[in-house]
Write an enzyme that holds these catalytic residues in place. Structure first.
Site, PDB file in Angstrom:
ATOM      1  N   SER A 124      51.473  45.429  34.698  1.00 23.38           N
ATOM      2  CA  SER A 124      52.204  44.196  34.199  1.00 23.38           C
ATOM      3  C   SER A 124      53.078  43.911  35.260  1.00 23.38           C
ATOM      4  CB  SER A 124      52.790  44.576  32.788  1.00 23.38           C
ATOM      5  OG  SER A 124      53.982  45.586  33.035  1.00 23.38           O
TER       6      SER A 124
ATOM      7  N   THR B  82      57.134   2.856  10.008  1.00 26.81           N
ATOM      8  CA  THR B  82      56.497   3.820   9.140  1.00 26.81           C
ATOM      9  C   THR B  82      55.072   3.678   9.396  1.00 26.81           C
ATOM     10  OG1 THR B  82      56.685   2.698   6.962  1.00 26.81           O
ATOM     11  CG2 THR B  82      58.596   4.286   7.549  1.00 26.81           C
ATOM     12  N   HIS B  83      54.005   4.699   9.244  1.00 26.94           N
ATOM     13  CA  HIS B  83      52.706   4.539   9.449  1.00 26.94           C
ATOM     14  C   HIS B  83      52.424   3.741  10.799  1.00 26.94           C
ATOM     15  CE1 HIS B  83      52.228   5.755   5.216  1.00 26.94           C
ATOM     16  NE2 HIS B  83      53.507   4.925   5.288  1.00 26.94           N
TER      17      HIS B  83
ATOM     18  N   SER C 208      48.874   4.373  39.940  1.00 22.90           N
ATOM     19  CA  SER C 208      47.676   4.731  39.784  1.00 22.90           C
ATOM     20  C   SER C 208      47.030   4.776  41.168  1.00 22.90           C
ATOM     21  CB  SER C 208      46.793   3.844  39.050  1.00 22.90           C
ATOM     22  OG  SER C 208      45.434   3.746  39.168  1.00 22.90           O
TER      23      SER C 208
ATOM     24  N   LYS D  33      49.654  -0.552  37.741  1.00 23.88           N
ATOM     25  CA  LYS D  33      49.955   0.637  37.058  1.00 23.88           C
ATOM     26  C   LYS D  33      51.192   1.223  37.167  1.00 23.88           C
ATOM     27  CE  LYS D  33      47.720   1.984  33.872  1.00 23.88           C
ATOM     28  NZ  LYS D  33      46.555   2.680  33.905  1.00 23.88           N
TER      29      LYS D  33
ATOM     30  N   ASN E  60      53.059   4.239  35.420  1.00 21.79           N
ATOM     31  CA  ASN E  60      52.367   5.420  34.261  1.00 21.79           C
ATOM     32  C   ASN E  60      53.637   6.278  33.916  1.00 21.79           C
ATOM     33  OD1 ASN E  60      49.716   4.259  34.322  1.00 21.79           O
ATOM     34  ND2 ASN E  60      49.114   5.701  35.738  1.00 21.79           N
TER      35      ASN E  60
ATOM     36  N   GLU F  27      54.243  12.097  29.283  1.00 22.85           N
ATOM     37  CA  GLU F  27      52.881  12.449  28.895  1.00 22.85           C
ATOM     38  C   GLU F  27      52.723  14.232  29.005  1.00 22.85           C
ATOM     39  OE1 GLU F  27      49.388   9.674  29.980  1.00 22.85           O
ATOM     40  OE2 GLU F  27      50.887   9.511  31.341  1.00 22.85           O
TER      41      GLU F  27
ATOM     42  N   TYR G  28      54.161  51.823  19.014  1.00 24.29           N
ATOM     43  CA  TYR G  28      53.843  51.257  20.259  1.00 24.29           C
ATOM     44  C   TYR G  28      52.409  51.022  20.500  1.00 24.29           C
ATOM     45  CZ  TYR G  28      53.624  49.749  25.118  1.00 24.29           C
ATOM     46  OH  TYR G  28      53.297  48.878  26.225  1.00 24.29           O
TER      47      TYR G  28
HETATM   48  N1  ARG Z   1      54.638  47.780  30.769  1.00 19.54           N
HETATM   49  C1  ARG Z   1      54.526  48.071  29.239  1.00 19.54           C
HETATM   50  C2  ARG Z   1      55.054  46.942  28.298  1.00 19.54           C
HETATM   51  O1  ARG Z   1      55.251  45.875  28.887  1.00 19.54           O
HETATM   52  C3  ARG Z   1      55.828  49.449  29.280  1.00 19.54           C
HETATM   53  C4  ARG Z   1      55.533  50.272  28.074  1.00 19.54           C
HETATM   54  C5  ARG Z   1      54.390  51.008  28.484  1.00 19.54           C
HETATM   55  N2  ARG Z   1      54.387  52.417  27.544  1.00 19.54           N
HETATM   56  C6  ARG Z   1      53.139  53.088  27.691  1.00 19.54           C
HETATM   57  N3  ARG Z   1      53.476  54.126  27.005  1.00 19.54           N
HETATM   58  N4  ARG Z   1      52.074  52.729  28.212  1.00 19.54           N
HETATM   59  O2  ARG Z   1      54.998  47.024  27.173  1.00 19.54           O
END
Ligand code: ARG
Length: 470
Positions: free
Chosen positions: A34, A166-167, A288, A294, A296, A301, A328
């Site tokens: 992560s 409205t509408h 454009s 154009k 835009n 958007e 967890y």
């Molecule tokens: N990278 C994990 C998270 O964001 C941290 C916790 C991980 N804990 C574990 N027991 N693998 O949730």
């Protein structure tokens, strides 16, 4: 082998190398990491670790000298991260492991004491709450900025008339200030939602351990005070399994983004040839590649277009949570990509609108011309009501009048008085005085209405809320 290199090797060993002797497959490392996302949490992660070190000292699990060395080490790691000098390793897995690994490289085996009485489960729950608290505050400032921009624009258009719809059918004349202040109200509620979210996120989960609570007598209220939390979480299982504050944040973000999207949509409509109510500033428009004429409204958007991402973030998190057994589960790691992306998307959208809104040039003549006589049909009915005619009857009569005007191909105000009398005997000569927009607006003086007085009150109230002097 030098001591330094031996330490580095030890530092690179996986935290669970005692249990799992075999190497993690590189594919798995890449799949489970992560780090590319949660490295953004490092200031919170280190702040949490410093508070934890102090709790360990307080519980006599570390000597004062050890605590001081750990804090200094964490300070060095923070500086490396701040300066972009920190070298992440493929095996780091997440920001928590990366910080601890580097700390151990810097200060030696003492770094291994940092995680005493703590799990990454309560650590990451803490980091997310710290992030949420800070982000809710930043979001409040961002949205306040947009409110100010809208208010300032509204103050320039206290007397600019346009049709209200409205509408998407012209309904009644309104003041542009009134219309713009509607968005200020939405944003006021949005800010309230982020405040509520911050308030509920304001609990310290650290001390929950993996799920059963820390096995050492850590002073949780002390840690909470260190980190400025109002309370400590009451149930360790909930503390590590819960991502409600993240879901609330995303719900608040999705609703806010929907508001910005509606504003974006109106800017797109108003800038169209058909409406022609607003001229976009060149700096906020695009051309454009093919059609030279154009101009835009891409900014508006894209605000509208990115709303799907933020709504998607909320749905993604709720979907992640819905099937999870306590406590967890690694699925929870998926909270961060959506949180960070939604926060960034919303903040960028709000920032670009804040910059663009003051530069919108309204074509007030064209707007006023669009607020034509038919929009006063309700006022014509009100004339009868003032003479004691039941509103339903009056509505019916004026409906017939509109049909008559349409079949003659003239404006309501151009019909002769006989035509009025033909639909209802209670019409007097004075009815034509109704066709005065100022008069119509002035009649709308109940709180929150579009009349100039009521709008002035809204403007004054908004100015006070946003600390804008006259
Ligand atoms: N990278 C994990 C998270 O964001 C941290 C916790 C991980 N804990 C574990 N027991 N693998 O949730």
């Amino acid at each position: 082998m030098s001591r330094q290199r031996a330490r580095t090797r030890a530092g690179m060993r996986k935290a669970w190398a005692g249990r799992l002797a075999g190497r993690t497959a590189p594919l798995v490392e890449a799949f489970t990491t992560s780090l590319p996302v949660d490295r953004a949490l490092y200031p919170h992660d280190i702040a949490g670790s410093v508070a934890h070190v102090r709790a360990l000292v307080r519980a006599r699990l570390l000597t004062r000298a050890e605590g001081a060395r750990l804090e200094r080490g964490l300070g060095s790691v923070r500086r490396e991260l701040e300066r972009g000098q920190f070298r992440f390793h493929a095996a780091d897995e997440d920001i928590h492991m990366a910080v601890e690994r580097r700390l151990t490289e810097l200060i030696g085996p003492l770094g291994g004491k940092l995680h005493t009485g703590r799990s990454r489960n309560d650590q990451v729950a803490l980091d997310v709450r710290l992030w949420l608290r800070a982000e809710c505050e930043a979001m409040d400032a961002t949205l306040k900025g947009l409110q100010r921009a809208l208010l300032k624009l509204a103050r320039r258009h206290e007397n600019s008339l346009l049709p209200g719809y409205t509408h998407l059918q012209r309904a009644q004349p309104i003041l542009l200030a009134h219309h713009l202040l509607a968005y200020r109200e939405m944003l006021a509620r949005d800010r309230g939602r982020f405040r509520d979210c911050r308030e509920r996120a304001d609990e310290l989960p650290l001390g929950a351990g993996a799920l059963a609570g820390a096995g050492f007598a850590l002073d949780r209220p002390f840690v909470a005070r260190q980190l400025g939390f109002a309370r400590v979480t009451a149930n360790s299982i909930d503390a590590v399994a819960d991502r409600d504050a993240a879901a609330e944040f995303l719900a608040a973000a999705a609703i806010t983004m929907v508001h910005l999207s509606r504003l974006g949509e109106e800017i797109v409509l108003w800038a169209s040839e058909e409406f022609g109510f607003v001229e976009l500033p060149d700096a906020f428009a695009t051309g454009s590649s093919m059609m030279p004429q154009k101009k835009n409204p891409d900014v508006a958007e894209l605000v509208r277009g990115r709303t799907g991402r933020v709504i998607g973030a909320l749905v993604a998190l709720l979907t992640t949570l819905k099937g999870l057994p306590l406590a967890y589960n690694r699925d929870l790691q998926e909270d961060k990509p959506v949180l960070f992306d939604a926060a960034r998307t919303l903040r960028e959208a709000a920032a670009v609108l804040t910059a663009m809104v003051p530069k919108l040039a309204f074509r007030t003549k064209r707007m006023a011309a669009a607020a034509d006589g038919l929009l006063l049909a309700t006022d014509v009915a009100d004339v009868l009501v003032e003479r004691g005619v039941p509103f339903r009857e009056a509505h019916h009569a004026v409906g017939a009048l509109v049909r008559e005007a349409e079949s003659r191909g003239v404006a309501l105000s151009a019909l002769p008085i006989d035509a009025y009398r033909a639909v209802h005997a209670a019409f007097g000569d004075d009815v034509l005085a109704v066709f005065d927009f100022a008069r119509s607006a002035a009649a709308r003086r109940v709180a929150g209405a579009t009349g100039p007085e009521a709008v002035r009150e809204q403007l004054a109230l908004a100015s006070r809320c946003l600390n804008i002097q006259n």
